[in-house]
Design an enzyme around this catalytic site. Structure first.
Site, mmCIF file in Angstrom:
data_model
loop_
_atom_site.group_PDB
_atom_site.id
_atom_site.type_symbol
_atom_site.label_atom_id
_atom_site.label_comp_id
_atom_site.label_asym_id
_atom_site.label_seq_id
_atom_site.Cartn_x
_atom_site.Cartn_y
_atom_site.Cartn_z
ATOM 1 N N HIS A 126 0.839 -1.201 0.000
ATOM 2 C CA HIS A 126 0.000 0.000 0.000
ATOM 3 C C HIS A 126 0.873 1.251 0.000
ATOM 4 C CE1 HIS A 126 -2.130 3.249 2.342
ATOM 5 N NE2 HIS A 126 -2.924 3.088 1.308
ATOM 6 N N SER A 127 0.525 2.226 -0.848
ATOM 7 C CA SER A 127 1.173 3.530 -0.879
ATOM 8 C C SER A 127 2.687 3.370 -1.132
ATOM 9 C CB SER A 127 0.879 4.291 0.412
ATOM 10 O OG SER A 127 1.261 5.639 0.311
ATOM 11 N N SER A 266 -10.559 7.044 -0.453
ATOM 12 C CA SER A 266 -9.398 7.799 -0.911
ATOM 13 C C SER A 266 -8.144 6.947 -0.738
ATOM 14 C CB SER A 266 -9.297 9.125 -0.152
ATOM 15 O OG SER A 266 -8.210 9.896 -0.598
ATOM 16 N N HIS A 267 -7.110 7.516 -0.104
ATOM 17 C CA HIS A 267 -5.821 6.835 -0.057
ATOM 18 C C HIS A 267 -5.806 5.676 0.932
ATOM 19 C CE1 HIS A 267 -1.652 6.471 -1.055
ATOM 20 N NE2 HIS A 267 -1.251 6.636 0.192
ATOM 21 N N CYS A 268 -6.657 5.689 1.913
ATOM 22 C CA CYS A 268 -6.667 4.638 2.939
ATOM 23 C C CYS A 268 -7.699 3.560 2.622
ATOM 24 C CB CYS A 268 -6.901 5.241 4.311
ATOM 25 S SG CYS A 268 -5.590 6.366 4.832
#
Length: 286
Positions: A126-127, A266-268
């Protein structure tokens, strides 16, 4: 020169206490241990049957492996989960030499997987962990299938707002800026987890990141070398890319990569849309 993330035992103790509280949210029996590497001691959390296929998780920057609280118990029903704290980042790994190149990533992860005796793995990142996972998969034959959850950069440049949100938190260690950064990565209407936030807050207040690698957008010729079948999941309200549409379009141009936009997040996204993400990842890896 010292490269420890936490400069004294008291700051480390405070952070570790909130780390442990976050880990309790996994709601599954876990084991934790350290692996010696050229870059220091790497902390690993495991759960699931020892006979199940290995699933390696690489977390997003500054959140540590505890970020998988919404996913680990579900995935551990079908896989042996290995969640690795990135060395030099906030978490329980203890850095003695910073990772400062793409080659260092390959050396570090190979040393960890050698110690775990894992040669054929499913890899989820992730990310920043997504970027690391993609970078590693371009040079490794160990990865059977790859899942990328909003990998930073990788397929599109960074949103100009991201450093404006990030750097005040790193420089001033002020709870206001840290809260703004944390909330910014969730879609409107989605409730950020407060237990994980306390750990996130203490990381920024008491730690210093020793990870020295800067992510990049990969060249087309690099991605064309990608061997494992890959699933890319990005939230419809993602904030880290200059253009989410461009990231999806760029990734979709490769036959090895299957892409999907996840609604209302969103990003999470692993936490924001845990049910969708858990099912999609399990289906893809099965």
């Amino acid at each position: 020169m010292s490269y420890f993330v936490f400069k004294n035992e008291e700051k480390k103790r405070i952070y570790y206490e909130t780390y442990d509280r976050s880990l309790e949210q996994w709601k599954v029996k876990t084991e934790s241990f350290y692996i010696d590497t050229s870059f220091g001691k790497t902390h690993v959390i495991t759960c699931g049957s020892e006979d199940a296929p290995p699933l390696v998780l690489i977390h997003g920057m500054t959140v540590s492996s505890t970020m998988w609280f919404a996913n680990a118990s579900f995935w551990s029903q079908n896989f042996r989960v290995f969640a690795i704290d990135i060395i030099g980042d906030f978490g329980k790994s203890e850095c003695t030499k910073p990772i400062s190149s793409a080659e260092h990533i390959d050396v570090w992860l190979n040393e960890v997987l050698d110690a775990l005796q894992l040669n054929d793995i499913f890899l989820v990142g992730h990310s920043m962990g997504g970027w690391i996972s993609l970078q590693y998969s371009l040079h490794s034959d160990r990865v059977k299938k790859l899942v990328l959850l909003s990998p930073v950069m990788s397929f599109a440049s960074l949103n100009w707002k991201f450093p404006i949100k990030l750097f005040p938190s790193l420089w001033f260690r002020n709870s206001f800026f840290i809260r703004v950064l944390y909330n910014w990565m969730f879609a409107k209407g989605n409730e950020p987890d407060e237990i994980l936030y306390q750990q996130f807050l203490n990381g920024y207040k008491y730690g210093k990141i020793q990870l020295r690698i800067v992510p990049k957008v990969f060249d087309r010729k690099d991605i064309e070398r990608l061997k494992p079948e890959t699933l890319l999941l990005i939230g419809e309200q993602e904030v880290v890319y200059s253009s989410t549409k461009k990231a999806i379009e760029n990734a979709s141009g490769f036959p090895k990569i299957k892409t999907k936009l996840i609604p209302n997040c969103s990003h999470c996204l692993p936490a924001e849309q845990k049910d969708i993400v858990n099912e999609l990842v399990t289906e893809f890896l099965s």
